[in-house]
Design an enzyme around this catalytic site. Sequence first.
Site, PDB file in Angstrom:
ATOM      1  N   HIS A   1      35.939  41.025  46.346  1.00 30.30           N
ATOM      2  CA  HIS A   1      35.415  39.774  45.791  1.00 30.30           C
ATOM      3  C   HIS A   1      36.243  38.627  46.365  1.00 30.30           C
ATOM      4  CE1 HIS A   1      34.991  37.231  41.813  1.00 30.30           C
ATOM      5  NE2 HIS A   1      34.385  36.669  42.838  1.00 30.30           N
TER       6      HIS A   1
ATOM      7  N   GLY B   1      42.676  36.915  35.505  1.00 32.27           N
ATOM      8  CA  GLY B   1      42.256  38.014  34.647  1.00 32.27           C
ATOM      9  C   GLY B   1      42.575  37.648  33.199  1.00 32.27           C
ATOM     10  N   GLY B   2      42.071  38.455  32.276  1.00 27.56           N
ATOM     11  CA  GLY B   2      42.455  38.320  30.877  1.00 27.56           C
ATOM     12  C   GLY B   2      41.809  37.176  30.108  1.00 27.56           C
TER      13      GLY B   2
ATOM     14  N   MET C   1      42.065  35.714  46.336  1.00 28.18           N
ATOM     15  CA  MET C   1      42.047  34.285  45.971  1.00 28.18           C
ATOM     16  C   MET C   1      42.905  33.484  46.941  1.00 28.18           C
ATOM     17  SD  MET C   1      42.763  34.701  41.926  1.00 28.18           S
ATOM     18  CE  MET C   1      41.900  35.912  40.931  1.00 28.18           C
TER      19      MET C   1
ATOM     20  N   SER D   1      41.915  43.647  32.795  1.00 27.65           N
ATOM     21  CA  SER D   1      42.898  43.776  31.706  1.00 27.65           C
ATOM     22  C   SER D   1      42.527  44.869  30.721  1.00 27.65           C
ATOM     23  CB  SER D   1      43.000  42.477  30.903  1.00 27.65           C
ATOM     24  OG  SER D   1      42.832  41.389  31.722  1.00 27.65           O
TER      25      SER D   1
ATOM     26  N   MET E   1      37.284  35.002  46.589  1.00 28.90           N
ATOM     27  CA  MET E   1      37.285  33.690  45.933  1.00 28.90           C
ATOM     28  C   MET E   1      38.016  32.749  46.869  1.00 28.90           C
ATOM     29  SD  MET E   1      37.995  35.100  42.118  1.00 28.90           S
ATOM     30  CE  MET E   1      38.426  36.711  42.762  1.00 28.90           C
TER      31      MET E   1
ATOM     32  N   SER F   1      39.442  46.408  38.073  1.00 28.44           N
ATOM     33  CA  SER F   1      39.936  45.327  38.928  1.00 28.44           C
ATOM     34  C   SER F   1      41.438  45.480  39.131  1.00 28.44           C
ATOM     35  CB  SER F   1      39.640  43.969  38.295  1.00 28.44           C
ATOM     36  OG  SER F   1      40.258  42.976  39.066  1.00 28.44           O
TER      37      SER F   1
ATOM     38  N   MET G   1      29.773  35.846  37.372  1.00 28.53           N
ATOM     39  CA  MET G   1      31.078  35.596  36.770  1.00 28.53           C
ATOM     40  C   MET G   1      30.880  35.314  35.282  1.00 28.53           C
ATOM     41  SD  MET G   1      33.167  36.150  39.155  1.00 28.53           S
ATOM     42  CE  MET G   1      34.548  35.905  38.039  1.00 28.53           C
TER      43      MET G   1
ATOM     44  N   HIS H   1      37.591  47.307  42.427  1.00 25.87           N
ATOM     45  CA  HIS H   1      37.260  45.891  42.567  1.00 25.87           C
ATOM     46  C   HIS H   1      38.527  45.151  42.993  1.00 25.87           C
ATOM     47  CE1 HIS H   1      34.918  42.227  41.755  1.00 25.87           C
ATOM     48  NE2 HIS H   1      36.055  41.714  41.285  1.00 25.87           N
TER      49      HIS H   1
ATOM     50  N   ASP I   1      31.565  40.322  36.039  1.00 31.80           N
ATOM     51  CA  ASP I   1      32.996  40.220  36.317  1.00 31.80           C
ATOM     52  C   ASP I   1      33.678  39.224  35.385  1.00 31.80           C
ATOM     53  OD1 ASP I   1      35.469  40.397  37.477  1.00 31.80           O
ATOM     54  OD2 ASP I   1      34.901  39.430  39.370  1.00 31.80           O
ATOM     55  N   GLY I   2      34.525  39.759  34.508  1.00 33.45           N
ATOM     56  CA  GLY I   2      35.334  38.912  33.640  1.00 33.45           C
ATOM     57  C   GLY I   2      35.140  39.208  32.169  1.00 33.45           C
ATOM     58  N   GLY I   3      36.225  39.594  31.517  1.00 35.72           N
ATOM     59  CA  GLY I   3      36.178  39.789  30.067  1.00 35.72           C
ATOM     60  C   GLY I   3      35.355  40.971  29.598  1.00 35.72           C
TER      61      GLY I   3
ATOM     62  N   ASP J   1      40.223  41.528  44.088  1.00 36.29           N
ATOM     63  CA  ASP J   1      40.065  40.072  44.007  1.00 36.29           C
ATOM     64  C   ASP J   1      40.967  39.364  45.007  1.00 36.29           C
ATOM     65  OD1 ASP J   1      38.223  39.739  41.742  1.00 36.29           O
ATOM     66  OD2 ASP J   1      39.802  40.744  40.602  1.00 36.29           O
TER      67      ASP J   1
END
Length: 219
Positions: A67, A145-146, A38, A199, A69, A9, A138, A34, A176-178, A36
């Site tokens: 993506h 992020g993070g 927003m 991250s 958002m 990402s 998600m 990827h 997506d995420g973590g 993002d």
Amino acid sequence: MSQTLIAPSILAADFANLQRDVELVNNSQADWFHIDIMDGVFVPNISFGMPVLEAITRHAQKTIDVHLMIVDPDRYIKAFAALGANVLTVHYEACTHLHRTLQAIKAEGMQAGVALNPHTSISLLEDTIQDIDLVCLMSVNPGFGGQSFIENTYTKVRALKKLITEKGASTKIEIDGGVTNKNALQLKEAGADVLVAGSYVFKAENPTETIAGLKEIVA
Ligand code: DX5
Ligand code: ZN
């Protein structure tokens, strides 16, 4: 079983060295970019918009996975197609006429994705799954992020995989995420096809090796 794709990402990249980080992904074992987007309305953060995406796609040599958002994403489908998006993902929660939006994305020659927030049930996709190329689950609340991975995601991946199989669909499952080396294998085993990692890749001492490490875990 098809291979699991890794999608770094760019949100976690160094924006002052964007070309360097795009080339890093080009020259790594990563499969997708990827991206993002927003709007500060759908999510409580603003990332970057069209001019930055244009700068990224000028150098990127892999699949561009965008993506969105943002609220009312229909307004920008043609713009993202023109910018070179290959996969365009909208949020279920942001679409009043999801079926129409999916058709509009495909009409522009892109793969159509639908992202679900952590609280949104898989069952809401029962009537559209055959029209969806990718579902982005998600595994954090979108916007930043993070954040740490929400464990309930494994249950959702399995439920989604079951729905896809039952309906005979060929939808890909993206997480997506973590995402880290700690959950990548378990996600793959639950049915994930694409793992987004921000991250974990870009804050690592050696992002190229970190990407290779993720590929090895899911190989
Ligand atoms: C969150 C974004 C993610 C984010 C993931 O709203 O959709 O793509 O960049 O970042 P990490 O991997 O750091 O959770
Ligand atoms: Zn994302």
